[in-house]
Design a protein around this motif. Structure first.
Motif, PDB file in Angstrom:
ATOM      1  N   VAL A  12       0.858  -1.187   0.000  1.00 25.84           N
ATOM      2  CA  VAL A  12       0.000   0.000   0.000  1.00 25.84           C
ATOM      3  C   VAL A  12       0.887   1.228   0.000  1.00 25.84           C
ATOM      4  CG1 VAL A  12      -1.810   1.259   1.229  1.00 25.84           C
ATOM      5  CG2 VAL A  12      -1.796  -1.244   1.265  1.00 25.84           C
ATOM      6  N   ALA A  13       0.646   2.122  -0.955  1.00 25.47           N
ATOM      7  CA  ALA A  13       1.464   3.329  -1.081  1.00 25.47           C
ATOM      8  C   ALA A  13       0.566   4.551  -1.182  1.00 25.47           C
ATOM      9  CB  ALA A  13       2.339   3.238  -2.334  1.00 25.47           C
ATOM     10  N   ALA A  34       3.547 -12.514  -6.989  1.00 23.23           N
ATOM     11  CA  ALA A  34       2.146 -12.411  -6.554  1.00 23.23           C
ATOM     12  C   ALA A  34       1.887 -11.202  -5.663  1.00 23.23           C
ATOM     13  CB  ALA A  34       1.685 -13.701  -5.873  1.00 23.23           C
ATOM     14  N   ALA A  35       2.606 -10.123  -5.894  1.00 23.32           N
ATOM     15  CA  ALA A  35       2.367  -8.893  -5.130  1.00 23.32           C
ATOM     16  C   ALA A  35       1.281  -8.068  -5.801  1.00 23.32           C
ATOM     17  CB  ALA A  35       3.644  -8.069  -5.030  1.00 23.32           C
ATOM     18  N   THR A  36       0.533  -7.371  -4.972  1.00 18.36           N
ATOM     19  CA  THR A  36      -0.475  -6.433  -5.441  1.00 18.36           C
ATOM     20  C   THR A  36      -0.129  -5.071  -4.869  1.00 18.36           C
ATOM     21  OG1 THR A  36      -2.162  -8.153  -5.446  1.00 18.36           O
ATOM     22  CG2 THR A  36      -2.948  -5.889  -5.442  1.00 18.36           C
ATOM     23  N   LEU A  37      -0.121  -4.070  -5.717  1.00 19.23           N
ATOM     24  CA  LEU A  37       0.147  -2.702  -5.281  1.00 19.23           C
ATOM     25  C   LEU A  37      -1.148  -1.917  -5.311  1.00 19.23           C
ATOM     26  CD1 LEU A  37       1.949  -0.253  -4.607  1.00 19.23           C
ATOM     27  CD2 LEU A  37       2.297   0.026  -7.069  1.00 19.23           C
ATOM     28  N   THR A  38      -1.464  -1.272  -4.194  1.00 18.19           N
ATOM     29  CA  THR A  38      -2.609  -0.369  -4.111  1.00 18.19           C
ATOM     30  C   THR A  38      -2.080   1.008  -3.773  1.00 18.19           C
ATOM     31  OG1 THR A  38      -4.112  -2.108  -3.404  1.00 18.19           O
ATOM     32  CG2 THR A  38      -4.749   0.142  -2.870  1.00 18.19           C
ATOM     33  N   GLU A  39      -2.424   1.989  -4.594  1.00 19.19           N
ATOM     34  CA  GLU A  39      -2.033   3.377  -4.343  1.00 19.19           C
ATOM     35  C   GLU A  39      -3.231   4.142  -3.796  1.00 19.19           C
ATOM     36  OE1 GLU A  39      -0.192   5.308  -7.647  1.00 19.19           O
ATOM     37  OE2 GLU A  39       1.198   3.656  -7.987  1.00 19.19           O
ATOM     38  N   LEU A  40      -2.987   4.873  -2.732  1.00 22.00           N
ATOM     39  CA  LEU A  40      -4.037   5.679  -2.109  1.00 22.00           C
ATOM     40  C   LEU A  40      -3.907   7.110  -2.617  1.00 22.00           C
ATOM     41  CD1 LEU A  40      -3.688   4.350   1.547  1.00 22.00           C
ATOM     42  CD2 LEU A  40      -5.245   3.555  -0.251  1.00 22.00           C
ATOM     43  N   ALA A  41      -4.948   7.593  -3.285  1.00 21.34           N
ATOM     44  CA  ALA A  41      -4.901   8.896  -3.926  1.00 21.34           C
ATOM     45  C   ALA A  41      -4.687  10.042  -2.945  1.00 21.34           C
ATOM     46  CB  ALA A  41      -6.176   9.125  -4.731  1.00 21.34           C
ATOM     47  N   ASP A  42      -5.342  10.020  -1.823  1.00 19.61           N
ATOM     48  CA  ASP A  42      -5.279  11.141  -0.883  1.00 19.61           C
ATOM     49  C   ASP A  42      -4.521  10.776   0.379  1.00 19.61           C
ATOM     50  OD1 ASP A  42      -6.786  12.877  -2.536  1.00 19.61           O
ATOM     51  OD2 ASP A  42      -8.616  11.869  -1.902  1.00 19.61           O
ATOM     52  N   ALA A  43      -3.332  10.205   0.207  1.00 19.70           N
ATOM     53  CA  ALA A  43      -2.542   9.798   1.370  1.00 19.70           C
ATOM     54  C   ALA A  43      -1.067  10.072   1.125  1.00 19.70           C
ATOM     55  CB  ALA A  43      -2.753   8.324   1.669  1.00 19.70           C
ATOM     56  N   SER A  44      -0.373  10.225   2.214  1.00 19.28           N
ATOM     57  CA  SER A  44       1.069  10.418   2.185  1.00 19.28           C
ATOM     58  C   SER A  44       1.714   9.171   2.783  1.00 19.28           C
ATOM     59  CB  SER A  44       1.421  11.689   2.959  1.00 19.28           C
ATOM     60  OG  SER A  44       2.799  11.955   2.867  1.00 19.28           O
ATOM     61  N   HIS A  45       2.585   9.344   3.772  1.00 13.12           N
ATOM     62  CA  HIS A  45       3.349   8.229   4.335  1.00 13.12           C
ATOM     63  C   HIS A  45       2.557   7.392   5.336  1.00 13.12           C
ATOM     64  CE1 HIS A  45       7.073   6.084   4.936  1.00 13.12           C
ATOM     65  NE2 HIS A  45       6.957   6.214   6.237  1.00 13.12           N
TER      66      HIS A  45
END
Length: 80
Positions: A12-13, A34-45
């Motif tokens: 999660v990034a 088998a990794a999945t990446l999820t990016e959070l639009a309104d998030a930082s660290h």
């Protein structure tokens, strides 16, 4: 070392994360099988504190999604 991870992995990034930018998370997702990446639009660290609902949704989806047997395939990706 990362390619030897055998557990399905959720990365999660936060898209505004200056400490660990999404590009770094993508590098990890690309080498962990088998990794999945999820990016959070309104998030930082601290995405879990900034977007707890989005992180919870990503975790729930990750945990309920059946995973194929580990093989020589590349990373699976998802955007959030």
């Amino acid at each position: 070392m990362l390619p030897s991870i055998t557990a399905p992995t959720l990365i999660v990034a936060g898209r505004q994360d200056p400490a660990t930018p999404p590009a770094h998370a993508r590098e990890i997702a690309d080498v962990v099988p088998a990794a999945t990446l999820t990016e959070l639009a309104d998030a930082s660290h601290l995405g879990v504190a900034e977007q707890p609902g989005a992180v919870l949704s990503a975790l729930r989806e990750h945990l309920r999604t059946p995973r194929p047997a580990m093989g020589n395939g590349g990373a699976q990706t998802g955007a959030g």
